[in-house]
Write a protein that holds these residues in place. Structure first.
Motif, PDB file in Angstrom:
ATOM      1  N   ALA A  61       0.911  -1.282  -0.161  1.00 37.21           N
ATOM      2  CA  ALA A  61       0.124  -0.151  -0.190  1.00 37.21           C
ATOM      3  C   ALA A  61       0.986   1.284   0.115  1.00 37.21           C
ATOM      4  O   ALA A  61       0.717   2.331  -0.453  1.00 37.21           O
ATOM      5  CB  ALA A  61      -0.653  -0.048   1.290  1.00 37.21           C
ATOM      6  N   SER A  62       1.831   1.204   0.602  1.00 39.05           N
ATOM      7  CA  SER A  62       2.857   2.398   0.860  1.00 39.05           C
ATOM      8  C   SER A  62       3.333   2.745  -0.829  1.00 39.05           C
ATOM      9  O   SER A  62       4.045   3.758  -0.881  1.00 39.05           O
ATOM     10  CB  SER A  62       4.107   2.205   1.735  1.00 39.05           C
ATOM     11  OG  SER A  62       4.859   1.345   1.433  1.00 39.05           O
ATOM     12  N   LEU A  63       3.336   1.650  -1.586  1.00 38.96           N
ATOM     13  CA  LEU A  63       3.911   1.961  -3.008  1.00 38.96           C
ATOM     14  C   LEU A  63       2.834   2.512  -3.855  1.00 38.96           C
ATOM     15  O   LEU A  63       3.119   3.392  -4.822  1.00 38.96           O
ATOM     16  CB  LEU A  63       4.366   0.533  -3.718  1.00 38.96           C
ATOM     17  CG  LEU A  63       5.584  -0.108  -3.038  1.00 38.96           C
ATOM     18  CD1 LEU A  63       5.806  -1.390  -3.973  1.00 38.96           C
ATOM     19  CD2 LEU A  63       6.782   0.589  -2.835  1.00 38.96           C
ATOM     20  N   LYS A  64       1.587   2.709  -3.162  1.00 35.70           N
ATOM     21  CA  LYS A  64       0.505   3.017  -4.135  1.00 35.70           C
ATOM     22  C   LYS A  64       0.365   4.548  -4.330  1.00 35.70           C
ATOM     23  O   LYS A  64       0.505   5.084  -3.178  1.00 35.70           O
ATOM     24  CB  LYS A  64      -0.697   2.336  -4.068  1.00 35.70           C
ATOM     25  CG  LYS A  64      -1.019   1.085  -4.388  1.00 35.70           C
ATOM     26  CD  LYS A  64      -2.471   0.325  -3.831  1.00 35.70           C
ATOM     27  CE  LYS A  64      -2.752  -1.027  -4.367  1.00 35.70           C
ATOM     28  NZ  LYS A  64      -3.988  -1.483  -4.120  1.00 35.70           N
ATOM     29  N   THR A  65      -0.021   5.104  -5.158  1.00 37.72           N
ATOM     30  CA  THR A  65      -0.223   6.665  -5.266  1.00 37.72           C
ATOM     31  C   THR A  65      -1.494   6.826  -4.257  1.00 37.72           C
ATOM     32  O   THR A  65      -1.606   7.940  -3.518  1.00 37.72           O
ATOM     33  CB  THR A  65      -0.768   6.938  -6.616  1.00 37.72           C
ATOM     34  OG1 THR A  65       0.412   6.683  -7.552  1.00 37.72           O
ATOM     35  CG2 THR A  65      -1.154   8.616  -6.554  1.00 37.72           C
ATOM     36  N   ALA A  96       4.090   5.494   4.123  1.00 39.99           N
ATOM     37  CA  ALA A  96       5.698   5.259   3.641  1.00 39.99           C
ATOM     38  C   ALA A  96       6.352   5.570   4.870  1.00 39.99           C
ATOM     39  O   ALA A  96       7.524   4.809   5.261  1.00 39.99           O
ATOM     40  CB  ALA A  96       6.002   5.983   2.599  1.00 39.99           C
ATOM     41  N   GLY A  97       6.257   6.668   5.573  1.00 43.83           N
ATOM     42  CA  GLY A  97       7.171   6.949   6.896  1.00 43.83           C
ATOM     43  C   GLY A  97       6.862   6.020   7.907  1.00 43.83           C
ATOM     44  O   GLY A  97       7.787   5.603   8.622  1.00 43.83           O
ATOM     45  N   GLY A  98       5.906   5.412   8.228  1.00 44.63           N
ATOM     46  CA  GLY A  98       5.464   4.636   9.177  1.00 44.63           C
ATOM     47  C   GLY A  98       6.192   3.135   8.887  1.00 44.63           C
ATOM     48  O   GLY A  98       7.064   2.620   9.732  1.00 44.63           O
ATOM     49  N   PHE A  99       6.264   2.928   7.458  1.00 44.02           N
ATOM     50  CA  PHE A  99       6.729   1.581   7.057  1.00 44.02           C
ATOM     51  C   PHE A  99       8.616   1.828   7.365  1.00 44.02           C
ATOM     52  O   PHE A  99       8.989   0.719   7.678  1.00 44.02           O
ATOM     53  CB  PHE A  99       6.491   1.289   5.762  1.00 44.02           C
ATOM     54  CG  PHE A  99       7.022  -0.354   5.352  1.00 44.02           C
ATOM     55  CD1 PHE A  99       6.235  -1.208   5.598  1.00 44.02           C
ATOM     56  CD2 PHE A  99       8.193  -0.322   4.610  1.00 44.02           C
ATOM     57  CE1 PHE A  99       6.512  -2.534   5.544  1.00 44.02           C
ATOM     58  CE2 PHE A  99       8.542  -1.499   4.324  1.00 44.02           C
ATOM     59  CZ  PHE A  99       7.935  -2.675   4.561  1.00 44.02           C
ATOM     60  N   PHE A 100       8.826   2.932   6.798  1.00 43.30           N
ATOM     61  CA  PHE A 100      10.280   3.166   7.040  1.00 43.30           C
ATOM     62  C   PHE A 100      10.688   2.977   8.155  1.00 43.30           C
ATOM     63  O   PHE A 100      11.835   2.411   8.573  1.00 43.30           O
ATOM     64  CB  PHE A 100      10.699   4.526   6.361  1.00 43.30           C
ATOM     65  CG  PHE A 100      12.271   4.756   6.142  1.00 43.30           C
ATOM     66  CD1 PHE A 100      12.979   4.291   5.279  1.00 43.30           C
ATOM     67  CD2 PHE A 100      12.512   5.632   7.440  1.00 43.30           C
ATOM     68  CE1 PHE A 100      14.258   4.794   5.181  1.00 43.30           C
ATOM     69  CE2 PHE A 100      13.955   5.986   7.389  1.00 43.30           C
ATOM     70  CZ  PHE A 100      14.728   5.556   6.247  1.00 43.30           C
ATOM     71  N   SER A 101       9.965   3.504   9.254  1.00 41.08           N
ATOM     72  CA  SER A 101      10.486   3.291  10.723  1.00 41.08           C
ATOM     73  C   SER A 101      10.662   1.932  11.294  1.00 41.08           C
ATOM     74  O   SER A 101      11.126   1.766  12.159  1.00 41.08           O
ATOM     75  CB  SER A 101       9.671   4.188  11.597  1.00 41.08           C
ATOM     76  OG  SER A 101       8.180   3.528  11.472  1.00 41.08           O
ATOM     77  N   MET A 102       9.869   0.932  10.502  1.00 43.44           N
ATOM     78  CA  MET A 102      10.156  -0.096  11.076  1.00 43.44           C
ATOM     79  C   MET A 102      11.378  -0.843  10.363  1.00 43.44           C
ATOM     80  O   MET A 102      11.833  -1.965  11.100  1.00 43.44           O
ATOM     81  CB  MET A 102       8.870  -1.346  10.341  1.00 43.44           C
ATOM     82  CG  MET A 102       7.612  -0.605  11.084  1.00 43.44           C
ATOM     83  SD  MET A 102       6.468  -2.063  10.746  1.00 43.44           S
ATOM     84  CE  MET A 102       6.333  -1.977   9.066  1.00 43.44           C
TER      85      MET A 102
END
Length: 451
Positions: free
Chosen positions: A35-39, A420-426
């Motif tokens: 989902a973080s890749l989707k527009t 995206a920010g939340g996923f990056f933090s993991m």
């Protein structure tokens, strides 16, 4: 045969349960990443086939980024460059449809990204076309017609600033359908008549990880212009590293003293430490805040600092070492045979030399487990840093910064960047567990055997 059949049935059940648990725990993680890749991460129903996972678009994004700026990864457009892309429309009529193409004056995203003045591609890039390059009979479903293939050329003549993105809109007459494009548009508007691209020169990483690139580019400081998201990430790394270091040093020393040394009040001190583990943090929250506000009873004024609020010093000092960390190390040290330390003492080693040269090298599993737990706790810590670090935004940690994402982007429905920010933090925590999982398992298992 019956025994073999039952054995295979048990194996099937075991692997089925493992697979179910895997899907249950990994599934949300995988869905969040996709989902973080989707527009539009809120797209419903959720589909696994979207533009960002198409290899055809990866190749196109790579080529367009290279033609636009010479950087096939992050793309953009520089003066003197030109790119071309093709689109194909199906029309049920023989007559060539009239396409309206334009480079819109569109702000890069919303929230923080809309605050800064950035050059508009429409002021610098000239659009040539669409030019008809091919037409052929075709059938779309049960409708017969023709496919018209057009070529558009975007030219950046003369001198000018570097453009991070070049948006494009293509409007077709009613009944004409887009059936192909060099790079798939990210959305359709006006009942499908307008195909829209936010950036036709994205580069591979800029296209596939669009929201991640935005997180770094759009969240910038108003004063310095530096990337706030990168600053928050570095701040979290710095604090996590300091907390891991101080916890390993002080927890080891305190745990060793409680496990091996004999001094008055040792048992009472241990009981008091256990008691502090049972007290919720909310109970001491106000008192800790007041202590930091006053600079630890005014001691900070000796160093010219009136308060420890909004400083990393206050955040580190208030969590220098936890009682649970001391408890873990104490329990582990008690599992080491005393004969090892007695041999060191006979050789003339002091207690500190015994600890740092003999005991700690044998405590790698416990230290590894403690380092992972401390890093994870500090990296994800939100409440206390949220109270201590209030301004400026440059001193935020990553979890606090993500909260500002929600305030800036969530209100306008731009959830891609937040996700995206939340996923990056993991990612750092996942890498840490993957690299040091052996030490973590050993440390936990040794403590369990001791208990």
């Amino acid at each position: 045969m019956e025994a073999v059949r039952r054995r295979w049935a048990r194996v099937a059940w075991a692997y089925g349960l493992l697979l179910a648990f895997g899907v249950f725990f990994v599934g949300p993680f995988l869905m969040g990443f996709l989902a973080s890749l989707k527009t539009d991460p809120l797209e419903w129903p959720f589909t696994l086939r979207f533009a960002q996972v198409s290899p055809k678009n990866w190749a196109a994004a790579w080529r367009l980024g290279r033609e636009g700026s010479g950087d096939p990864w992050l793309g953009g457009m520089r003066p003197g460059r030109a790119v071309s892309l093709e689109v194909a429309y199906f029309s049920p009529e023989v007559k060539e449809p009239h396409l309206l193409a334009q480079i819109p004056r569109r702000k890069p995203g919303a929230g923080m990204g809309a605050v800064f003045e950035t050059p508009y591609a429409a002021d610098h890039v000239r659009l040539e076309g669409p030019t008809l390059v091919e037409r052929r009979p075709a059938q779309l479903g049960e409708v017969r017609g023709e496919v018209f293939r057009y070529r558009l050329r975007l030219v950046y003549p003369g001198e000018g600033p570097f453009l991070e993105r070049v948006p494009l809109d293509l409007e077709a007459p009613r009944g004409v359908v887009l059936v192909g494009a060099t790079l798939d548009p990210i959305r359709f508007e006006r009942r499908g008549r307008v195909a829209s691209w936010d950036n036709v020169v994205p580069g591979l990483a800029g296209y596939l990880f669009h929201n991640y690139v935005r997180a770094f580019r759009e969240t910038r400081s108003l004063e310095t212009g530096e990337s706030l998201f990168l600053r928050w990430t570095l701040n979290s790394f710095f604090l996590s590293f300091i907390k891991v270091l101080t916890t390993l040093v002080f927890a080891s020393m305190a745990g060793y003293a409680l496990a091996r040394m004999r001094f008055p009040g040792r048992q009472a001190l241990f009981l008091f430490m256990l008691f502090t583990m049972m007290v919720p943090g909310q109970v001491t929250f106000i008192s800790n805040y007041l202590v930091l506000r006053d600079g630890i009873f005014g001691l900070s004024r000796l160093f010219g600092v009136d308060t420890l609020l909004n400083t990393y010093t206050g955040l580190v000092l208030s969590g220098l070492v936890g009682a649970s960390a001391v408890f873990i190390m104490k329990q582990f040290f008690e599992s080491i045979p005393r004969e090892v330390e007695e041999a060191a003492l006979i050789d003339g080693a002091t207690p500190l030399q015994t600890l740092f040269r003999i005991v700690l090298p044998m405590s790698t599993p416990a230290l590894g487990a403690l380092a992972i737990l401390t890093f994870q706790g500090t990296w994800n810590e939100f409440f206390w840093p949220f109270v201590v670090l209030t301004s400026p935004r440059e001193i935020y940690t990553l979890p606090i910064g993500l909260l500002s994402f929600r305030n800036a982007y969530g209100q306008v429905g731009d959830w891609g960047l937040i996700l995206a920010g939340g996923f990056f933090s993991m990612i750092p925590v996942l890498i840490l567990f993957a690299v040091f999982q052996r030490y973590f398992v050993e440390g936990v298992s040794v403590g369990a055997v001791k208990e």
